[in-house]
Design a protein around this motif. Structure first.
Motif, short mmCIF file in Angstrom:
data_model
loop_
_atom_site.label_atom_id
_atom_site.label_comp_id
_atom_site.label_asym_id
_atom_site.label_seq_id
_atom_site.Cartn_x
_atom_site.Cartn_y
_atom_site.Cartn_z
N ASP A 173 -51.92 -14.03 -13.44
CA ASP A 173 -51.20 -14.43 -12.24
C ASP A 173 -50.17 -15.51 -12.58
O ASP A 173 -50.52 -16.56 -13.10
CB ASP A 173 -52.22 -14.96 -11.22
CG ASP A 173 -51.61 -15.23 -9.86
OD1 ASP A 173 -50.40 -15.53 -9.79
OD2 ASP A 173 -52.35 -15.15 -8.86
N ASN A 175 -48.57 -17.50 -10.80
CA ASN A 175 -48.73 -18.78 -10.12
C ASN A 175 -49.79 -19.67 -10.76
O ASN A 175 -49.75 -20.89 -10.62
CB ASN A 175 -49.05 -18.57 -8.63
CG ASN A 175 -47.78 -18.31 -7.83
OD1 ASN A 175 -46.68 -18.60 -8.29
ND2 ASN A 175 -47.94 -17.74 -6.65
N TRP A 176 -50.76 -19.08 -11.46
CA TRP A 176 -51.74 -19.91 -12.18
C TRP A 176 -51.04 -20.68 -13.29
O TRP A 176 -51.32 -21.85 -13.53
CB TRP A 176 -52.86 -19.05 -12.77
CG TRP A 176 -53.76 -18.44 -11.75
CD1 TRP A 176 -53.85 -18.80 -10.42
CD2 TRP A 176 -54.70 -17.38 -11.93
NE1 TRP A 176 -54.79 -18.01 -9.80
CE2 TRP A 176 -55.33 -17.13 -10.69
CE3 TRP A 176 -55.07 -16.61 -13.04
CZ2 TRP A 176 -56.30 -16.16 -10.52
CZ3 TRP A 176 -56.04 -15.64 -12.86
CH2 TRP A 176 -56.65 -15.41 -11.62
N ARG A 178 -47.78 -21.33 -13.40
CA ARG A 178 -46.90 -22.31 -12.77
C ARG A 178 -47.68 -23.54 -12.32
O ARG A 178 -47.22 -24.67 -12.47
CB ARG A 178 -46.20 -21.68 -11.56
CG ARG A 178 -45.09 -20.73 -11.96
CD ARG A 178 -44.43 -20.13 -10.73
NE ARG A 178 -43.15 -19.53 -11.07
CZ ARG A 178 -42.35 -18.97 -10.18
NH1 ARG A 178 -42.72 -18.93 -8.91
NH2 ARG A 178 -41.19 -18.46 -10.55
N ALA A 179 -48.85 -23.29 -11.73
CA ALA A 179 -49.67 -24.41 -11.26
C ALA A 179 -50.04 -25.32 -12.43
O ALA A 179 -49.96 -26.55 -12.32
CB ALA A 179 -50.92 -23.90 -10.56
N ALA A 180 -50.42 -24.73 -13.54
CA ALA A 180 -50.81 -25.52 -14.71
C ALA A 180 -49.63 -26.32 -15.25
O ALA A 180 -49.76 -27.50 -15.57
CB ALA A 180 -51.39 -24.62 -15.79
N LEU A 181 -48.46 -25.68 -15.30
CA LEU A 181 -47.26 -26.38 -15.77
C LEU A 181 -46.92 -27.54 -14.84
O LEU A 181 -46.58 -28.63 -15.28
CB LEU A 181 -46.07 -25.41 -15.85
CG LEU A 181 -46.14 -24.34 -16.94
CD1 LEU A 181 -45.01 -23.33 -16.75
CD2 LEU A 181 -46.08 -24.96 -18.33
N MET A 182 -47.03 -27.27 -13.54
CA MET A 182 -46.76 -28.29 -12.53
C MET A 182 -47.69 -29.49 -12.72
O MET A 182 -47.30 -30.62 -12.52
CB MET A 182 -46.95 -27.63 -11.15
CG MET A 182 -46.89 -28.53 -9.94
SD MET A 182 -48.48 -29.27 -9.47
CE MET A 182 -49.40 -27.89 -8.80
N ARG A 193 -56.45 -23.03 -21.55
CA ARG A 193 -57.16 -23.35 -20.31
C ARG A 193 -56.85 -22.39 -19.17
O ARG A 193 -57.55 -22.36 -18.17
CB ARG A 193 -56.83 -24.77 -19.85
CG ARG A 193 -57.39 -25.85 -20.73
CD ARG A 193 -56.81 -27.19 -20.28
NE ARG A 193 -57.17 -28.27 -21.18
CZ ARG A 193 -58.18 -29.09 -20.96
NH1 ARG A 193 -58.94 -28.93 -19.91
NH2 ARG A 193 -58.43 -30.06 -21.82
N VAL A 194 -55.76 -21.65 -19.28
CA VAL A 194 -55.40 -20.73 -18.18
C VAL A 194 -55.38 -19.27 -18.65
O VAL A 194 -56.10 -18.44 -18.13
CB VAL A 194 -54.04 -21.12 -17.56
CG1 VAL A 194 -53.69 -20.16 -16.42
CG2 VAL A 194 -54.07 -22.56 -17.05
N PRO A 197 -58.99 -17.84 -20.21
CA PRO A 197 -59.99 -17.47 -19.19
C PRO A 197 -59.51 -16.38 -18.24
O PRO A 197 -60.30 -15.54 -17.82
CB PRO A 197 -60.25 -18.78 -18.43
CG PRO A 197 -59.27 -19.77 -18.92
CD PRO A 197 -58.68 -19.28 -20.18
N ALA A 198 -58.22 -16.39 -17.92
CA ALA A 198 -57.71 -15.37 -16.99
C ALA A 198 -57.73 -13.98 -17.63
O ALA A 198 -57.91 -12.98 -16.95
CB ALA A 198 -56.30 -15.73 -16.53
#
Lengths: 282, 252
Positions: A173, A175-176, A178-182, A193-194, A197-198
């Protein structure tokens, strides 16, 4: 709440009964087949002695597994466990290398378009080459030795692992990430970490397929390029006309494959338990 | 805090879709600005440019006096579907940012606890996202952005996927949080009521090409609450914006 409590007891046993019912259903077909096989023979043999009946196979297996050699060098007395461990050890070894190489490469191909363009075509060209075709090269490099089998297992298991890992990485995904980068994650954190696991559900699919191929590879290479293990025994027993051992060996391979798959699935269920939980308000 | 001058965003190279066209737009320090418009008007694109998720095609955009090249913890983003990491517990989702930034545990843990308390989730720290309702998940989304103490909060239709009742309680929560923290907020929505209730200023956007056609200051007194949704001043703003949007949709 009391309503839920009164439900809990019966629910558990219903669940257990459902599992037992499933296990029983799974046994119907093999039991029927073995029974038919037994009935189709006379005096422990089918087709004038070409094949043994199940009772003969069972007896041969018992000697192979638990017998103690009293004289000579009969390879089919008390050597079953040893052969099993030889094969299983090679599978573990080769499979571990395939994971260690395949998962990172798959992630890099899935993550970077440059890596995908550079590496993926080569992998796709090599992939159609069956593991049996690698046998001569394997023997040429490693000789009739252990590592020849490990090499073949690694190659066989590598492709499904790398392909499924690549797919899993591509499907993460957006957005996952993007969220981590954010949140300040660097590329390394995002990958570990993203993305990892994804991609794990896909990776496990690759592992299951790869493990099946690993068992094929170990048997094939032991038949030709190594002088121990279940594959070696299978071919050796065939040469000396011990079809009872051949069949006992085949059943053993099936059992090992089944059990190792069960192990992988158990690990998968544990590692992906976050996907199976029910919502509080569901 | 945020300033756009003549910013355009074109997808698909020359002759592609003009998602934003010559946009001039500013958000002041501590201001709550709502971007209001129909879907496809480029309001999310505008937010993504500030977030650093996308790059502009023409013009200049500054955040805190600097051009934006990549996402970072000074701009906390709240996504439409929360986009929590589903394998991490509520707590691990909230402290993900401070952790990857290498902050010290005793520095961020008290803050994380406090923020979870503010959003009312201190009892759910060990729950996984799948175990939460949509509203609770979005509370975690807000908490993980706030825990980084961002200079601005960028919210992309954060309550759009929630049912009406949950949405009201989330709006109330956001009002309370914002009135307490006074962070700069850029809030994207297609809901007129939501925009008026929350924002100091509503920027109405139109599609094809994406432009801000009208900026309407909302001088309803603070602190506000969802009770304001029914007062006459509110209705006045709503009527004005509706006229504005109708005009924008139907220029003939």
């Amino acid at each position: 709440m009391p309503k839920a409590e009164s439900k809990a007891g019966p629910l558990v046993s219903v669940h257990l009964m459902e599992r037992m019912r499933k296990a029983a259903l799974a046994l119907v077909l093999p039991v029927a087949l073995v029974w038919l096989w037994q009935l189709s023979g006379t005096n422990g043999a089918i087709a004038g002695g070409a094949l043994p009946t199940p009772d003969r196979v069972w007896a041969a297996w018992k000697t192979w597994a638990f017998g103690t050699s009293t004289f000579g060098l009969n390879p089919y007395i008390g050597t079953w466990t040893q052969s099993l461990w030889f094969s299983a050890g090679r599978v573990v070894y080769g499979f571990a290398i395939a994971i260690a190489v395949g998962v990172p490469i798959g992630m890099i191909i899935g993550w970077s378009k440059l890596a995908s363009a550079m590496v993926d075509p080569t992998i796709q060209w090599l992939r159609p080459v069956p593991i049996t075709a690698w046998l001569p090269i394997s023997i040429a490099i490693f000789g009739i030795r252990d590592f020849g089998a490990v090499f073949l297992i690694t190659i066989g298991a590598f492709y499904p692992i790398v392909i499924n890992t690549t797919q899993g990485t591509r499907d993460v995904d957006k957005n996952w990430i993007r969220a981590a980068l954010m949140m300040g994650a660097g590329q390394r954190d995002v990958l570990i970490r993203v993305v990892l696991p994804a991609a794990l559900p896909s990776i496990f699919t690759g592992l299951r397929i790869g493990l099946g191929i690993a068992w094929t590879a170990v048997i094939v290479s032991e038949m030709v390029a190594v002088k121990s293990g279940l594959g070696y025994v299978l071919w050796d027993a065939y040469y000396v006309g011990r079809m009872d051992i051949v069949i006992a060996d085949m059943v053993s391979i099936g059992l090992m494959g089944f059990m190792s798959d069960f192990l992988i699935v158990s690990i998968e269920v544990w590692a992906l338990r976050w996907r199976r939980l029910q919502s509080f308000d569901a | 805090m945020i300033s756009f001058s003549k910013v355009s965003k074109v997808y698909g190279g020359a002759g592609g879709v003009r998602a934003l066209d010559q946009v001039d737009f500013t958000v002041a320090d501590g201001e709550f600005v709502a971007l209001l418009g129909p879907s496809g008007c480029g309001k999310s694109t505008l937010l993504n440019l500030v977030a650093g998720f996308e790059k502009l095609t023409e013009g200049e955009m500054l955040f805190d006096g600097q051009t934006v090249s990549r996402p970072g913890p000074d701009r906390g983003v709240v996504f439409q579907e929360a986009s929590l990491l589903p394998w991490l517990t509520v707590w691990d989702n909230v402290v993900f940012g401070p952790k990857v930034q290498g902050l010290l545990r005793n520095e961020y843990e008290p803050r994380a606890h406090e923020i979870l308390k503010i959003v009312g989730l201190e009892a759910f720290q060990k729950a996984l996202p799948v175990q939460l309702s949509g509203g609770m998940r979005q509370r975690v989304g807000i908490a993980r952005a706030l825990v980084m103490q961002p200079k601005a909060l960028l919210m992309d239709e954060p309550f759009g996927a929630l049912d009406a009742q949950t949405r009201l309680s989330m709006q109330q929560l956001l009002l309370e949080v914002w009135q307490r923290l006074k962070t700069t907020v850029l809030f994207v929505t297609h809901d007129i009521d939501e925009a008026i209730l929350l924002a100091d200023r509503v920027c109405v956007m139109t599609a094809r090409p994406g432009r801000i056609t009208k900026e309407i200051p909302i001088d309803l007194r603070r602190p506000r609450s969802i009770d304001d949704l029914t007062n006459s001043e509110f209705t006045h703003f709503k009527a004005r914006i509706m006229t504005e949007m109708r005009g924008a949709h139907d220029p003939h």
